[in-house]
Scaffold this motif. Structure first.
Motif, mmCIF file in Angstrom:
data_model
loop_
_atom_site.group_PDB
_atom_site.id
_atom_site.type_symbol
_atom_site.label_atom_id
_atom_site.label_comp_id
_atom_site.label_asym_id
_atom_site.label_seq_id
_atom_site.Cartn_x
_atom_site.Cartn_y
_atom_site.Cartn_z
ATOM 1 N N HIS A 178 2.902 2.958 2.031
ATOM 2 C CA HIS A 178 2.965 2.119 0.822
ATOM 3 C C HIS A 178 4.051 2.698 -0.090
ATOM 4 O O HIS A 178 4.647 3.734 0.220
ATOM 5 C CB HIS A 178 1.621 2.107 0.093
ATOM 6 C CG HIS A 178 1.317 0.799 -0.604
ATOM 7 N ND1 HIS A 178 2.131 0.285 -1.588
ATOM 8 C CD2 HIS A 178 0.305 -0.091 -0.461
ATOM 9 C CE1 HIS A 178 1.623 -0.866 -2.021
ATOM 10 N NE2 HIS A 178 0.526 -1.125 -1.341
ATOM 11 N N GLU A 182 -2.895 2.892 -4.413
ATOM 12 C CA GLU A 182 -3.931 1.971 -4.865
ATOM 13 C C GLU A 182 -5.231 2.304 -4.131
ATOM 14 O O GLU A 182 -5.251 3.026 -3.148
ATOM 15 C CB GLU A 182 -3.521 0.505 -4.700
ATOM 16 C CG GLU A 182 -2.628 0.195 -3.511
ATOM 17 C CD GLU A 182 -3.323 0.368 -2.204
ATOM 18 O OE1 GLU A 182 -4.392 -0.233 -2.029
ATOM 19 O OE2 GLU A 182 -2.818 1.109 -1.363
ATOM 20 N N LEU A 256 -1.054 -13.642 -7.290
ATOM 21 C CA LEU A 256 -0.468 -12.478 -6.611
ATOM 22 C C LEU A 256 -1.490 -11.365 -6.430
ATOM 23 O O LEU A 256 -1.573 -10.739 -5.369
ATOM 24 C CB LEU A 256 0.728 -11.964 -7.411
ATOM 25 C CG LEU A 256 1.997 -12.806 -7.363
ATOM 26 C CD1 LEU A 256 3.038 -12.256 -8.315
ATOM 27 C CD2 LEU A 256 2.558 -12.849 -5.945
ATOM 28 N N SER A 259 -4.213 -12.359 -3.834
ATOM 29 C CA SER A 259 -3.633 -12.382 -2.486
ATOM 30 C C SER A 259 -3.494 -10.975 -1.933
ATOM 31 O O SER A 259 -3.877 -10.685 -0.791
ATOM 32 C CB SER A 259 -2.264 -13.072 -2.518
ATOM 33 O OG SER A 259 -2.384 -14.410 -2.938
ATOM 34 N N SER A 260 -2.947 -10.067 -2.760
ATOM 35 C CA SER A 260 -2.773 -8.685 -2.318
ATOM 36 C C SER A 260 -4.113 -8.025 -2.020
ATOM 37 O O SER A 260 -4.274 -7.345 -0.997
ATOM 38 C CB SER A 260 -2.026 -7.895 -3.401
ATOM 39 O OG SER A 260 -1.874 -6.545 -3.021
ATOM 40 N N HIS A 264 -5.641 -6.852 1.716
ATOM 41 C CA HIS A 264 -5.996 -5.450 1.933
ATOM 42 C C HIS A 264 -7.416 -5.330 2.492
ATOM 43 O O HIS A 264 -7.690 -4.484 3.342
ATOM 44 C CB HIS A 264 -5.896 -4.680 0.616
ATOM 45 C CG HIS A 264 -5.324 -3.310 0.786
ATOM 46 N ND1 HIS A 264 -5.643 -2.481 1.842
ATOM 47 C CD2 HIS A 264 -4.436 -2.608 0.038
ATOM 48 C CE1 HIS A 264 -4.991 -1.352 1.730
ATOM 49 N NE2 HIS A 264 -4.257 -1.393 0.640
ATOM 50 N N ARG A 268 -5.666 -7.292 6.798
ATOM 51 C CA ARG A 268 -4.664 -6.278 7.129
ATOM 52 C C ARG A 268 -4.330 -6.251 8.614
ATOM 53 O O ARG A 268 -3.268 -5.743 9.002
ATOM 54 C CB ARG A 268 -5.124 -4.896 6.670
ATOM 55 C CG ARG A 268 -6.377 -4.372 7.314
ATOM 56 C CD ARG A 268 -6.913 -3.156 6.563
ATOM 57 N NE ARG A 268 -8.046 -2.570 7.245
ATOM 58 C CZ ARG A 268 -7.980 -1.544 8.077
ATOM 59 N NH1 ARG A 268 -6.814 -0.983 8.323
ATOM 60 N NH2 ARG A 268 -9.053 -1.067 8.668
ATOM 61 N N HIS A 276 2.532 -7.370 3.318
ATOM 62 C CA HIS A 276 1.513 -6.988 2.338
ATOM 63 C C HIS A 276 2.090 -6.058 1.269
ATOM 64 O O HIS A 276 1.844 -6.240 0.072
ATOM 65 C CB HIS A 276 0.346 -6.308 3.052
ATOM 66 C CG HIS A 276 -0.677 -5.756 2.110
ATOM 67 N ND1 HIS A 276 -1.293 -4.545 2.327
ATOM 68 C CD2 HIS A 276 -1.167 -6.219 0.946
ATOM 69 C CE1 HIS A 276 -2.129 -4.300 1.324
ATOM 70 N NE2 HIS A 276 -2.065 -5.303 0.476
ATOM 71 N N LEU A 279 4.378 -7.906 -1.055
ATOM 72 C CA LEU A 279 3.585 -8.714 -1.977
ATOM 73 C C LEU A 279 2.953 -7.837 -3.055
ATOM 74 O O LEU A 279 2.896 -8.221 -4.235
ATOM 75 C CB LEU A 279 2.500 -9.464 -1.211
ATOM 76 C CG LEU A 279 1.588 -10.395 -2.012
ATOM 77 C CD1 LEU A 279 2.390 -11.534 -2.619
ATOM 78 C CD2 LEU A 279 0.485 -10.963 -1.115
ATOM 79 N N ALA A 280 2.483 -6.644 -2.675
ATOM 80 C CA ALA A 280 1.875 -5.725 -3.637
ATOM 81 C C ALA A 280 2.884 -5.291 -4.694
ATOM 82 O O ALA A 280 2.526 -5.089 -5.861
ATOM 83 C CB ALA A 280 1.311 -4.502 -2.904
ATOM 84 N N ASN A 281 4.149 -5.148 -4.314
ATOM 85 C CA ASN A 281 5.172 -4.797 -5.295
ATOM 86 C C ASN A 281 5.506 -5.971 -6.204
ATOM 87 O O ASN A 281 5.750 -5.783 -7.403
ATOM 88 C CB ASN A 281 6.433 -4.298 -4.586
ATOM 89 C CG ASN A 281 6.330 -2.866 -4.129
ATOM 90 O OD1 ASN A 281 6.540 -1.944 -4.896
ATOM 91 N ND2 ASN A 281 5.976 -2.661 -2.862
ATOM 92 N N TYR A 283 3.420 -8.124 -7.146
ATOM 93 C CA TYR A 283 2.299 -8.327 -8.065
ATOM 94 C C TYR A 283 2.364 -7.406 -9.289
ATOM 95 O O TYR A 283 1.797 -7.725 -10.328
ATOM 96 C CB TYR A 283 0.994 -8.221 -7.274
ATOM 97 C CG TYR A 283 -0.069 -7.250 -7.715
ATOM 98 C CD1 TYR A 283 -0.828 -7.488 -8.849
ATOM 99 C CD2 TYR A 283 -0.364 -6.111 -6.965
ATOM 100 C CE1 TYR A 283 -1.833 -6.613 -9.233
ATOM 101 C CE2 TYR A 283 -1.367 -5.243 -7.332
ATOM 102 C CZ TYR A 283 -2.093 -5.504 -8.471
ATOM 103 O OH TYR A 283 -3.089 -4.642 -8.853
#
Length: 317
Positions: A178, A182, A256, A259-260, A264, A268, A276, A279-281, A283
């Motif tokens: 990652h 998180e 966002l 979805s993230s 997860h 996954r 993923h 998308l997490a970034n 968000y």
């Protein structure tokens, strides 16, 4: 792996964040895009806060409410982006385990706080439903109390997750795929059953964020009902424009994030890892980037003050 990286209670002293897997050749270009978005978000939110702070005519509750998302947006993006850019540009993925937990705590607590702020802004329906009582119902003192309650609740909700993560054995696992830390990502490094952690994470998400979202929808039901009972067409149009700006921020923020989080927890094995993480970034980047644009462009008073400020600076040059 050296034993120096494993403490006596099986907690790693150091974790290594690898960035976005499968896109290593594009890390530099992704970092450039992220950096540009981050700088625009910093400038936009700082400008919005500055305008509202220095202009006494904007010290009304509705304008002060706009400062709160900007402050949380600055905190959320600044908690993640500097480290993310260091990883993508310089491969500086090393982070202490306690530092990783601190980053996780800040991300989730700030996110919960911003969700509470959006809920409070949704309940700012007194401006439409009860305009004559607006300044008495929602004054500076009430806004201060709402902010303090939001901070307390977000900290109280996220703190138990830190306690649970520190009780897990990690058996030397210290490589995390990652760009930032998180909750679920840290939990999946453990060499033990994490069902309790997953259930707690889902519970926190549903209680803190899911409940906020439901209450926001209920509030907007009342707002729209009040709007369509307004006698003037111009008043209805202005109210719907204000609601549209807020709804745009809400949709970007919650879609966002949900979805993230759902990917997860449940997807996954079906969603590519790089999708993923990308998308997490987004968000933690898109809401800070878009919020000042949406509020600045759709809020007449703030837009006029910004144009006036830019015009004065241009004249001084």
């Amino acid at each position: 792996m050296s034993t120096s990286n494993i403490s006596d209670n099986s907690l790693p002293t150091t974790l290594f964040l690898t960035g976005i897997p499968g896109l290593e050749d594009s890390h530099i270009w992704i970092a450039i895009a992220f950096c540009a978005m981050y700088l625009v978000a910093l400038a936009g939110n700082a400008a919005l806060i500055t305008i509202i702070t220095i202009d006494n005519t904007l010290h009304e509750p509705m304008s002060l409410f706009l400062c709160l998302p900007s402050l949380t947006d600055l905190a959320l993006s600044s908690t993640t982006m500097p480290k993310t850019l260091a990883i993508l540009w310089f491969h500086a993925g090393e982070i202490s385990f306690n530092g990783c937990l601190a980053q996780m705590f800040c991300i989730h607590s700030i996110y919960d706080l911003e969700s509470s702020v959006l809920l409070a802004m949704a309940f700012d329906q007194t401006a439409i439903c009860k305009p004559l009582r607006y300044t008495t119902i929602l004054n500076h003192n009430v806004i201060g109390k709402i902010t303090l309650v939001g901070i307390f609740c977000s900290v109280a909700i996220v703190s138990p997750l830190i306690f649970l993560l520190k009780r897990l054995p990690y058996c030397g696992h210290c490589v995390k795929t990652h760009t930032y830390c998180e909750h679920m990502g840290i939990a999946r490094l453990a060499c033990a059953n994490i069902t309790v952690i997953v259930v707690c994470g889902l519970t926190v998400a549903l209680l803190a964020v899911g409940l906020d979202f439901i209450l926001i929808e209920i509030s907007y039901g009342f707002i729209l009902q009040a709007v369509f009972y307004l006698p003037s067409h111009d008043a209805r149009r202005k109210s719907l424009s204000t609601c549209g700006s807020h709804l745009g921020v809400i949709l970007v923020f919650y879609i966002l994030a949900f979805s993230s989080f759902l990917i997860h927890c449940f997807g996954r094995h079906h969603v590519p890892k790089h999708v993923h993480i990308f998308l997490a970034n987004l968000y933690v980047l898109l809401p800070p980037l878009l919020n000042p644009i949406i509020y600045g462009a759709r809020t007449k008073e703030i837009k006029s003050r910004l144009l006036k400020l830019l015009h004065l600076r241009k004249d001084s040059v």
